[in-house]
Scaffold this motif. Structure first.
Motif, mmCIF file in Angstrom:
data_model
loop_
_atom_site.group_PDB
_atom_site.id
_atom_site.type_symbol
_atom_site.label_atom_id
_atom_site.label_comp_id
_atom_site.label_asym_id
_atom_site.label_seq_id
_atom_site.Cartn_x
_atom_site.Cartn_y
_atom_site.Cartn_z
ATOM 1 N N LYS A 1 0.853 -1.200 0.000
ATOM 2 C CA LYS A 1 0.000 0.000 0.000
ATOM 3 C C LYS A 1 0.889 1.250 0.000
ATOM 4 C CE LYS A 1 -3.908 2.029 2.575
ATOM 5 N NZ LYS A 1 -4.813 1.889 3.748
ATOM 6 N N ASP A 2 0.473 2.252 -0.732
ATOM 7 C CA ASP A 2 1.299 3.452 -0.912
ATOM 8 C C ASP A 2 1.484 4.256 0.381
ATOM 9 O OD1 ASP A 2 2.887 5.003 -2.621
ATOM 10 O OD2 ASP A 2 1.269 6.432 -3.003
ATOM 11 N N LEU A 3 0.879 3.816 1.485
ATOM 12 C CA LEU A 3 1.025 4.499 2.770
ATOM 13 C C LEU A 3 2.326 4.094 3.472
ATOM 14 C CD1 LEU A 3 -0.985 6.470 4.153
ATOM 15 C CD2 LEU A 3 -1.671 4.613 5.647
ATOM 16 N N PHE A 4 2.893 2.954 3.057
ATOM 17 C CA PHE A 4 4.111 2.450 3.704
ATOM 18 C C PHE A 4 5.329 3.111 3.075
ATOM 19 C CE2 PHE A 4 0.942 -0.682 4.575
ATOM 20 C CZ PHE A 4 1.296 -1.300 5.771
ATOM 21 N N GLY A 5 6.195 3.669 3.899
ATOM 22 C CA GLY A 5 7.429 4.253 3.408
ATOM 23 C C GLY A 5 8.331 3.157 2.874
ATOM 24 N N LYS B 1 10.218 10.439 -2.177
ATOM 25 C CA LYS B 1 10.796 9.097 -2.065
ATOM 26 C C LYS B 1 11.548 9.054 -0.745
ATOM 27 C CE LYS B 1 11.048 7.895 -6.876
ATOM 28 N NZ LYS B 1 11.633 8.298 -8.128
ATOM 29 N N PRO B 2 11.030 8.338 0.227
ATOM 30 C CA PRO B 2 11.656 8.388 1.557
ATOM 31 C C PRO B 2 13.048 7.794 1.565
ATOM 32 C CG PRO B 2 9.871 6.776 1.514
ATOM 33 C CD PRO B 2 9.856 7.463 0.196
ATOM 34 N N ARG B 3 13.830 8.218 2.568
ATOM 35 C CA ARG B 3 15.173 7.661 2.737
ATOM 36 C C ARG B 3 15.153 6.565 3.781
ATOM 37 N NH1 ARG B 3 18.733 12.832 3.517
ATOM 38 N NH2 ARG B 3 17.455 14.155 2.188
ATOM 39 N N TYR B 4 13.962 6.077 4.094
ATOM 40 C CA TYR B 4 13.853 5.043 5.124
ATOM 41 C C TYR B 4 12.854 3.998 4.649
ATOM 42 C CZ TYR B 4 9.796 7.952 5.872
ATOM 43 O OH TYR B 4 8.665 8.686 5.656
ATOM 44 N N GLU B 5 12.871 2.876 5.323
ATOM 45 C CA GLU B 5 11.943 1.794 5.023
ATOM 46 C C GLU B 5 11.056 1.606 6.253
ATOM 47 O OE1 GLU B 5 12.192 0.129 1.991
ATOM 48 O OE2 GLU B 5 10.463 -1.118 2.480
ATOM 49 N N SER B 6 9.768 1.442 6.075
ATOM 50 C CA SER B 6 8.890 1.218 7.228
ATOM 51 C C SER B 6 9.282 -0.089 7.898
ATOM 52 C CB SER B 6 7.429 1.169 6.789
ATOM 53 O OG SER B 6 7.109 -0.112 6.274
ATOM 54 N N THR B 7 9.038 -0.191 9.181
ATOM 55 C CA THR B 7 9.421 -1.407 9.909
ATOM 56 C C THR B 7 8.677 -2.624 9.360
ATOM 57 O OG1 THR B 7 9.915 -0.116 11.860
ATOM 58 C CG2 THR B 7 9.498 -2.464 12.210
ATOM 59 N N VAL B 8 7.380 -2.452 9.059
ATOM 60 C CA VAL B 8 6.599 -3.592 8.566
ATOM 61 C C VAL B 8 7.164 -4.118 7.246
ATOM 62 C CG1 VAL B 8 4.377 -4.198 7.532
ATOM 63 C CG2 VAL B 8 4.435 -3.096 9.763
ATOM 64 N N ARG C 1 0.357 -4.255 17.696
ATOM 65 C CA ARG C 1 0.923 -5.529 17.234
ATOM 66 C C ARG C 1 1.986 -5.296 16.146
ATOM 67 N NH1 ARG C 1 1.929 -10.341 19.290
ATOM 68 N NH2 ARG C 1 3.677 -8.912 19.289
ATOM 69 N N CYS C 2 1.673 -4.385 15.207
ATOM 70 C CA CYS C 2 2.641 -4.015 14.164
ATOM 71 C C CYS C 2 3.156 -2.609 14.457
ATOM 72 C CB CYS C 2 1.976 -3.997 12.786
ATOM 73 S SG CYS C 2 1.483 -5.612 12.189
ATOM 74 N N SER C 3 4.389 -2.387 14.114
ATOM 75 C CA SER C 3 4.948 -1.043 14.287
ATOM 76 C C SER C 3 4.334 -0.090 13.261
ATOM 77 C CB SER C 3 6.454 -1.092 14.085
ATOM 78 O OG SER C 3 6.968 0.215 13.974
ATOM 79 N N ARG C 4 4.046 1.124 13.696
ATOM 80 C CA ARG C 4 3.543 2.135 12.759
ATOM 81 C C ARG C 4 4.682 2.946 12.169
ATOM 82 N NH1 ARG C 4 1.283 5.936 15.139
ATOM 83 N NH2 ARG C 4 1.763 5.273 17.242
ATOM 84 N N TRP C 5 5.907 2.651 12.583
ATOM 85 C CA TRP C 5 7.034 3.476 12.141
ATOM 86 C C TRP C 5 7.214 3.398 10.623
ATOM 87 C CZ3 TRP C 5 11.800 3.614 9.813
ATOM 88 C CH2 TRP C 5 12.497 4.813 9.999
ATOM 89 N N GLY C 6 7.325 4.585 10.010
ATOM 90 C CA GLY C 6 7.546 4.620 8.567
ATOM 91 C C GLY C 6 6.275 4.504 7.747
#
Ligand code: GLN
Length: 482
Positions: A52-56, A73-80, A203-208
């Motif tokens: 989904k386009d919401l995930f970095g 274009k983020p410089r990070y990757e979401s934890t999920v 349960r899942c990290s929201r980071w990123g």
């Protein structure tokens, strides 16, 4: 390659992907191939997923399907997503969604609506030709018969994770990530005949993940069946020091819960979910689900969740309030779009005016209003109190020994794109979330599982709601229904 060519063929019609990462997919698949050849690899080695386009996603299109994030274009990757890649999954691309995850039909995306691969069918009375060619030449065969014909009207896949649901349903990925703030995993899953689980908050990290309403947002998978959803959630879930609301509890082997008998389990049927004007086929579906679980040995009990009717209005105060605060960061300075102005304030205004769509602006207006001095106590604080009452309703029922709650997932099957009623009245659109928002308000896990078709051949889903962190019972019970 098979998935990439399926995307190439079907995506122009479905609009499920907003970016296809073919090179990356092939590169990741090659690494997986090498690992698998050596008998190595993770639980998802080589499995192609849509995101989904919401995930970095690092260095890759991440716009929450908003114009305001153009070119970001983020410089990070979401934890999920990082968890998925470390288990060997392969990224096919980024999936369409409602702008900033606000919507229930995937029509608010800057990239245009997503199309549901399902079509209504009609039972038509067809007049048979008076003659047809039989073995011995033309013979008379007048009369009528009934035939099913496809209605070509395009349907919504639900939202906000409409791209995820449509892609999974149309076999344009093996599974997808999604997020659920007020039903956005479960409602599109129900509309497309797929399985979607919103795990317990934390349960899942929201980071990123681009934030919508931080106290409600949760990530989860949309998959083709309950087992796939269990395998995906196992990989996605983790405690994360970068998200202090993520919870430090071991992630169980969800797949092991599948196939366990439900004999003796207590299934609650909340009377307040029998809403006015609910189509008969939804009630019939619910009864079918009850019968299946009873036949499997579960004990069915009537329960009451008395504050259910306040969940939707309270949600549509809390969610916009948090959104208005989260979306303040899109100012033309830090991310994406910038529309030049005569000074900085003019630049902010022009950027936000051009960058946000109608629904997002409506939420910012509502949110700012309910948080403003003089209204904060009357609306926002009141909604938070209601939220507590909703949570307590569930606690009471679970404390009385109920293991899982069964409800319909949505009050209808998928509706048409550009439905006039819903376009004219946003509240009608919000009513789609009537069965799903309570779960977010209470932070509980909920799963939508396909349970049958309506008279027009469209999928309908049932929802199971569980105790906090008891996703296992949801997988176990959902497998009896699917
Ligand atoms: N339809 C709900 C809304 O628009 C749900 C959104 C979501 O779960 N992301 O707020």
């Amino acid at each position: 390659d098979a998935y990439l060519s399926a995307i190439e063929r079907a995506n122009p019609a479905l609009n499920a992907y907003v970016a296809v990462t073919d090179d990356k997919a092939r590169g990741m698949a090659k690494i997986s191939d090498a690992k698998l050849a050596k008998g190595e690899g993770g639980s998802l080695e080589g499995i192609p997923l849509g995101i989904k386009d919401l995930f970095g996603t690092e260095g890759i299109h991440t716009q929450a399907c908003s114009h305001v994030l153009d070119g970001f274009k983020p410089r990070y990757e979401s934890t999920v997503t990082a968890n998925l890649w470390s288990d060997g999954a392969v990224m096919l691309g980024k999936l369409n969604m409602d702008e900033f995850a606000m919507g229930s039909s995937n029509e608010t995306s800057y990239y245009g609506p997503v199309v549901n691969p399902w079509r209504r069918s009609r039972l038509d009375t067809v007049v048979m030709p008076t003659t047809h060619q039989g073995d011995g030449g033309f013979v008379s065969a007048g009369g009528t018969r009934t035939a099913r014909t496809l209605d070509n009207a395009q349907l919504v896949p639900g939202g906000s994770s409409g791209g995820s649901a449509s892609a999974v349903s149309a076999f344009l990925c093996a599974g997808a990530t999604a997020t659920d703030t007020g039903g956005s995993i479960r409602q599109p899953a129900a509309f497309t005949g797929t399985v979607g689980i919103k795990p317990t908050y934390g349960r899942c990290s929201r980071w990123g993940i681009v934030a919508f309403a931080s106290s409600l947002d949760q990530a989860g998978p949309i998959a083709r069946d309950v087992r796939d959803a269990a395998i995906l959630l196992k990989s996605m879930a983790s405690v994360d020091p970068k998200d202090t609301t993520s919870v430090d509890r071991p992630v169980p082997d969800y797949e092991a819960a599948i196939g366990k008998p439900v004999k003796g389990m207590k299934v609650g049927i909340p009377r307040e979910y029998r809403v006015d004007g609910m189509p008969e086929e939804i009630e019939a579906l619910w009864q079918k689900g009850i019968a299946w679980l009873r036949d499997a040995g579960a004990e069915i009990v009537d329960i009451s969740l008395p504050h259910t009717k306040y969940a939707l209005p309270a949600y549509y105060i809390v969610a916009p309030a948090e959104a208005s605060s989260n979306l303040a960061r899109y100012d033309g300075v830090r991310y994406g779009l910038r529309v030049p102005g005569k000074d900085i304030v003019d630049m902010y205004e022009k950027t936000r005016a051009a960058g946000f769509g109608r629904e997002v602006k409506r939420r910012i207006m509502i949110g700012t209003y309910v948080l403003s001095a003089g209204y904060y106590d009357a609306y926002y604080l009141q909604a938070q109190k209601v939220r507590n009452l909703i949570k307590r309703d569930f606690e009471t029922v679970f404390a009385a020994g109920v293991d899982v709650i069964l409800t319909p997932a949505t009050p209808s099957a998928a509706f048409g794109i550009a439905d006039e009623d819903m376009a004219a009245d946003p509240v009608k659109m919000y009513l789609n979330d009537i069965f799903t928002v309570t779960v977010n308000m209470a932070g509980l896990p909920g799963i939508a599982v396909p349970a049958g078709l309506d008279a027009k051949g469209l999928p309908l889903g049932l929802q199971l709601i569980g105790r906090p962190f008891d996703e296992e019972t949801l997988f176990q019970t959902a497998h009896v229904i699917e």
